[in-house]
Design a protein around this motif. Structure first.
Motif, PDB file in Angstrom:
ATOM      1  N   THR A  26      13.394   5.447  -2.133  1.00 43.23           N
ATOM      2  CA  THR A  26      14.575   6.232  -1.411  1.00 43.23           C
ATOM      3  C   THR A  26      14.604   5.529   0.096  1.00 43.23           C
ATOM      4  O   THR A  26      13.509   5.167   0.548  1.00 43.23           O
ATOM      5  CB  THR A  26      14.103   7.773  -1.381  1.00 43.23           C
ATOM      6  OG1 THR A  26      12.835   7.913  -0.670  1.00 43.23           O
ATOM      7  CG2 THR A  26      14.299   8.293  -2.772  1.00 43.23           C
ATOM      8  N   PRO A  27      15.512   5.707   0.798  1.00 44.11           N
ATOM      9  CA  PRO A  27      15.787   5.419   1.957  1.00 44.11           C
ATOM     10  C   PRO A  27      14.823   6.386   2.847  1.00 44.11           C
ATOM     11  O   PRO A  27      14.796   7.707   2.555  1.00 44.11           O
ATOM     12  CB  PRO A  27      17.139   5.399   2.349  1.00 44.11           C
ATOM     13  CG  PRO A  27      17.942   6.317   1.456  1.00 44.11           C
ATOM     14  CD  PRO A  27      16.959   6.417   0.111  1.00 44.11           C
ATOM     15  N   GLY A  28      14.357   6.221   4.037  1.00 44.40           N
ATOM     16  CA  GLY A  28      13.618   7.137   4.749  1.00 44.40           C
ATOM     17  C   GLY A  28      12.335   7.663   3.722  1.00 44.40           C
ATOM     18  O   GLY A  28      11.834   8.625   4.425  1.00 44.40           O
ATOM     19  N   ARG A  29      11.804   6.831   3.094  1.00 41.90           N
ATOM     20  CA  ARG A  29      10.643   7.251   2.313  1.00 41.90           C
ATOM     21  C   ARG A  29       9.228   7.272   3.188  1.00 41.90           C
ATOM     22  O   ARG A  29       8.555   7.923   2.756  1.00 41.90           O
ATOM     23  CB  ARG A  29      10.594   6.435   1.131  1.00 41.90           C
ATOM     24  CG  ARG A  29      10.318   5.060   1.211  1.00 41.90           C
ATOM     25  CD  ARG A  29      10.423   4.091  -0.148  1.00 41.90           C
ATOM     26  NE  ARG A  29      10.074   2.858   0.034  1.00 41.90           N
ATOM     27  CZ  ARG A  29      11.153   2.031   0.584  1.00 41.90           C
ATOM     28  NH1 ARG A  29      12.326   2.387   0.867  1.00 41.90           N
ATOM     29  NH2 ARG A  29      10.989   0.464   0.478  1.00 41.90           N
ATOM     30  N   ARG A  66       5.466  13.246   6.122  1.00 40.65           N
ATOM     31  CA  ARG A  66       5.945  14.595   5.687  1.00 40.65           C
ATOM     32  C   ARG A  66       5.094  15.368   4.513  1.00 40.65           C
ATOM     33  O   ARG A  66       4.328  16.350   4.704  1.00 40.65           O
ATOM     34  CB  ARG A  66       7.287  14.966   5.652  1.00 40.65           C
ATOM     35  CG  ARG A  66       7.589  16.536   5.800  1.00 40.65           C
ATOM     36  CD  ARG A  66       9.332  16.510   5.797  1.00 40.65           C
ATOM     37  NE  ARG A  66      10.039  15.644   6.867  1.00 40.65           N
ATOM     38  CZ  ARG A  66      10.558  14.941   6.691  1.00 40.65           C
ATOM     39  NH1 ARG A  66      11.187  14.360   5.576  1.00 40.65           N
ATOM     40  NH2 ARG A  66      11.387  14.218   7.921  1.00 40.65           N
ATOM     41  N   ALA A  67       4.861  14.413   3.579  1.00 40.98           N
ATOM     42  CA  ALA A  67       4.328  15.101   2.376  1.00 40.98           C
ATOM     43  C   ALA A  67       2.844  15.205   2.612  1.00 40.98           C
ATOM     44  O   ALA A  67       2.048  16.372   2.500  1.00 40.98           O
ATOM     45  CB  ALA A  67       4.540  14.063   1.275  1.00 40.98           C
ATOM     46  N   ARG A  95       2.013   7.044  -6.858  1.00 38.66           N
ATOM     47  CA  ARG A  95       0.873   7.780  -7.279  1.00 38.66           C
ATOM     48  C   ARG A  95       0.805   9.143  -6.707  1.00 38.66           C
ATOM     49  O   ARG A  95       0.454  10.290  -7.515  1.00 38.66           O
ATOM     50  CB  ARG A  95      -0.510   7.062  -6.653  1.00 38.66           C
ATOM     51  CG  ARG A  95      -1.725   7.646  -7.280  1.00 38.66           C
ATOM     52  CD  ARG A  95      -2.802   6.601  -7.339  1.00 38.66           C
ATOM     53  NE  ARG A  95      -4.056   7.278  -7.845  1.00 38.66           N
ATOM     54  CZ  ARG A  95      -5.141   6.991  -8.015  1.00 38.66           C
ATOM     55  NH1 ARG A  95      -5.650   5.446  -7.525  1.00 38.66           N
ATOM     56  NH2 ARG A  95      -6.274   7.409  -8.522  1.00 38.66           N
ATOM     57  N   HIS A  96       1.204   9.360  -5.460  1.00 43.05           N
ATOM     58  CA  HIS A  96       0.931  10.644  -5.116  1.00 43.05           C
ATOM     59  C   HIS A  96       2.426  11.502  -4.802  1.00 43.05           C
ATOM     60  O   HIS A  96       2.467  12.626  -4.966  1.00 43.05           O
ATOM     61  CB  HIS A  96       0.248  10.823  -3.770  1.00 43.05           C
ATOM     62  CG  HIS A  96      -1.278  10.281  -4.053  1.00 43.05           C
ATOM     63  ND1 HIS A  96      -1.903  11.224  -4.589  1.00 43.05           N
ATOM     64  CD2 HIS A  96      -1.853   9.504  -3.395  1.00 43.05           C
ATOM     65  CE1 HIS A  96      -3.191  10.797  -4.696  1.00 43.05           C
ATOM     66  NE2 HIS A  96      -3.017   9.609  -3.829  1.00 43.05           N
ATOM     67  N   ASP A  97       3.413  10.469  -4.607  1.00 43.43           N
ATOM     68  CA  ASP A  97       4.862  11.389  -4.272  1.00 43.43           C
ATOM     69  C   ASP A  97       5.954  10.388  -5.133  1.00 43.43           C
ATOM     70  O   ASP A  97       6.822   9.959  -4.437  1.00 43.43           O
ATOM     71  CB  ASP A  97       5.052  11.353  -2.905  1.00 43.43           C
ATOM     72  CG  ASP A  97       4.271  12.037  -2.023  1.00 43.43           C
ATOM     73  OD1 ASP A  97       4.122  13.262  -2.243  1.00 43.43           O
ATOM     74  OD2 ASP A  97       3.072  11.664  -1.570  1.00 43.43           O
ATOM     75  N   LEU A 142       1.070  -1.306  -0.151  1.00 42.57           N
ATOM     76  CA  LEU A 142      -0.265  -0.090  -0.023  1.00 42.57           C
ATOM     77  C   LEU A 142       0.973   1.170  -0.077  1.00 42.57           C
ATOM     78  O   LEU A 142       0.670   2.068  -0.744  1.00 42.57           O
ATOM     79  CB  LEU A 142      -1.107   0.002   1.104  1.00 42.57           C
ATOM     80  CG  LEU A 142      -1.840   1.304   1.337  1.00 42.57           C
ATOM     81  CD1 LEU A 142      -2.843   1.451   0.440  1.00 42.57           C
ATOM     82  CD2 LEU A 142      -2.486   1.164   2.734  1.00 42.57           C
ATOM     83  N   ALA A 143       1.824   1.276   0.899  1.00 35.48           N
ATOM     84  CA  ALA A 143       2.845   2.505   0.882  1.00 35.48           C
ATOM     85  C   ALA A 143       3.508   2.629  -0.585  1.00 35.48           C
ATOM     86  O   ALA A 143       3.679   3.958  -0.869  1.00 35.48           O
ATOM     87  CB  ALA A 143       3.681   2.221   2.157  1.00 35.48           C
TER      88      ALA A 143
END
Ligand code: AMP
Ligand code: MG
Length: 500
Positions: free
Chosen positions: A214-217, A223-224, A206-208, A199-200
């Motif tokens: 990326t690490p830390g995504r 945050r986004a 789709r949105h970011d 899901l993530a």
């Protein structure tokens, strides 16, 4: 039949996160409204759909070719209490369409019958609440506020049982996606970390998309979402909008407003305003909305944590908690900045001054003290910028009440104008009139339209209101009745109900 070019990434990429379900049959569908502008945006043939073909299609009787109707699983905190299984109990995602701007948009039904998530509900919706969703969504869109929108509303010809029997309806909803905080909560609560991870990844793609791989995504996703919600809720506050039911299942990942149930716009300004009949504690009162947004984001943070930590590593968990906590703790500042940026524009200011927040707060305190109409006060402030403060003063029982504040505001405008030459007054007024609407979806007008449509099958008032709401920043004399505040006694007792 006009073809819809579906490309169903949710169905394709996320098996196990939904249930395939067909819409119910509507006995005698009639098209109450087709949103032609939105149909054009989706690349549909609006002319072909504006009639019986549209009624068949948007009732679910003739699901469009290429659609793959499915009920999405999600959970949610409702008024603070966690429901581990909500899901689409009366909605179905038909699929996605790439619009004329290249944006992927969900096309979904609401009110299309029972699904495995319906619990004791009938899966249906009534004409009134679906037209309300259409009206308020279009009002928000015209105000420039991110929102899901209604593509069509069809009366099914069925009756639905509520307090009494009401005409049934299906609304076709278009959204950047229907991913919610509650979607993440569902899989986190069940410990289904593999599905949560899929899901993530889907959500980021789709949105970011820049976050993918990326690490830390995961913290970056949080945050986004927080940034989008800070911007969105600031826009709500600056438009006097009260969502009314900010449960975590009604907060999108995309940053669009979703689920227009017991929502309404402020009339006389008061931060404690609540319209929802079920919001006894005032949890979702106007002024509480930023705090609730932060609370909901903390629930999203919790749901993302399992993806940030491998196994039982205590130190990694501490680290992840610290990272998401920093995002949640930064939310009030991000919100305050977005709010102030909007307030500056509404005040006609273009540069930042440290005293601006107090100037805006004192303006709102003045409106509150004198129970002045929020929308008209801002609008008449633009007249004051153009040189005539009388229309603004006329909104106050005591016309001299705003004098002291106006003096401060004028001084601030003058300070900003220094060295910029003449013509500032009219330019400022014009700028202010582009951000301070003259027309909002006033409760008494919305009710009038819903009553005409559901009690007398009269759709003319609906068309009139939609036409006015489409141009909220124009002062068109033909639309005066939509700009007038409701009689005070009506607003005082006004209640909205959840659109079930
Ligand atoms: P809402 O209040 O519309 O955000 O919905 C909250 C939850 O209740 C969601 O899971 C909906 O699918 C479900 N729900 C609301 N109304 C109905 C209904 N008439 N039939 C079945 N489920 C419903
Ligand atoms: Mg909902």
């Amino acid at each position: 039949m006009s073809r819809i070019a579906f490309d169903n990434s949710y169905a394709r990429d996320l098996p196990g996160l939904y249930v395939a379900v067909q819409p119910a049959v509507a006995p005698a569908p009639t098209l109450l409204h087709l949103n032609r502008a939105l149909a054009d945006e989706l690349g549909l043939d609006a002319a072909a759909l504006d009639g019986p073909a549209g009624a068949e299609l948007f009732s679910g009787n003739a699901p469009p070719e290429g659609s793959e109707p499915l009920a999405q699983a999600y959970a949610g905190h409702q008024f603070g209490g966690f429901s581990p299984q909500l899901g689409d109990g009366r909605a179905l995602l038909l699929g996605e369409v790439i619009d004329v701007h290249g944006q992927r948009r969900d096309v979904a039904f609401k009110g299309s019958g029972r699904t495995p998530f319906s619990r004791s509900g009938d899966g249906k919706a009534a004409v009134g609440p679906m037209l309300r969703e259409l009206i308020v969504g279009e009002a928000m869109h015209a105000l420039g506020i991110p929102t899901t929108r209604a593509l069509a509303v069809v009366a099914t010809g069925d009756m639905v049982r509520r307090e009494g029997a009401l005409p049934g309806a299906v609304l076709t909803r278009v959204a950047a996606s229907h991913l919610r905080v509650g979607t993440f909560q569902y899989f986190a609560a069940r410990g289904e970390h593999d599905k949560l991870a899929r899901l993530a990844e889907y959500t980021m793609a789709r949105h970011d998309p820049a976050l993918a791989g990326t690490p830390g995504r995961h913290v970056a996703l949080l945050r986004a979402v927080a940034q989008r919600q800070a911007t969105l809720v600031a826009q709500w506050m600056n438009a006097g909008f009260i969502h009314g039911v900010m449960n975590t299942d009604n907060m999108t990942i995309s940053g669009e407003t979703i689920d227009y149930g017991p929502c309404a716009f402020l009339e006389a300004y008061h931060p404690d305003t609540v319209f929802s009949s079920i919001d006894h504690g005032g949890r979702y009162a106007y002024a509480n909305q930023p705090r609730i947004a932060r609370w909901n984001l903390a629930r999203l943070a919790e749901a993302l944590l399992p993806l940030m930590v491998d196994g039982e590593d205590e130190a990694a968990l501490q680290q992840a908690v610290a990272e998401v906590t920093a995002v949640i703790d930064a939310f009030p500042d991000g919100f305050a900045q977005a709010l102030l940026q909007g307030q500056r524009a509404k005040l006609g200011l273009q540069q930042a001054d440290p005293a601006d927040a107090a100037l805006a707060a004192d303006w709102l305190a003045l409106l509150q003290q004198h129970a002045v109409d929020f929308t008209l006060a801002w609008r008449r402030l633009a007249d004051a910028a153009a040189g005539d403060a009388n229309p603004l003063r006329a909104l106050f029982a005591e016309p001299t009440a705003p004098t002291a504040w106006l003096g401060r505001w004028r001084a601030r405008c003058t300070q900003e104008d220094e060295g910029e030459g003449s013509g500032n007054a009219s330019a400022r007024a014009a700028r202010m009139r582009r951000v301070n609407p003259w027309i909002i979806a006033r409760n008494h007008r919305v009710e009038e339209v819903l009553a005409a449509a559901s009690e007398r099958a009269d759709l003319l008032p609906l068309q009139g209101l939609l036409a006015a709401l489409a141009r909220p920043f124009d002062e068109n004399p033909a639309f005066v009745r939509y700009a007038e505040p409701a009689p005070a006694q009506l607003t005082a007792g006004y209640q909205t109900f959840c659109g079930t």
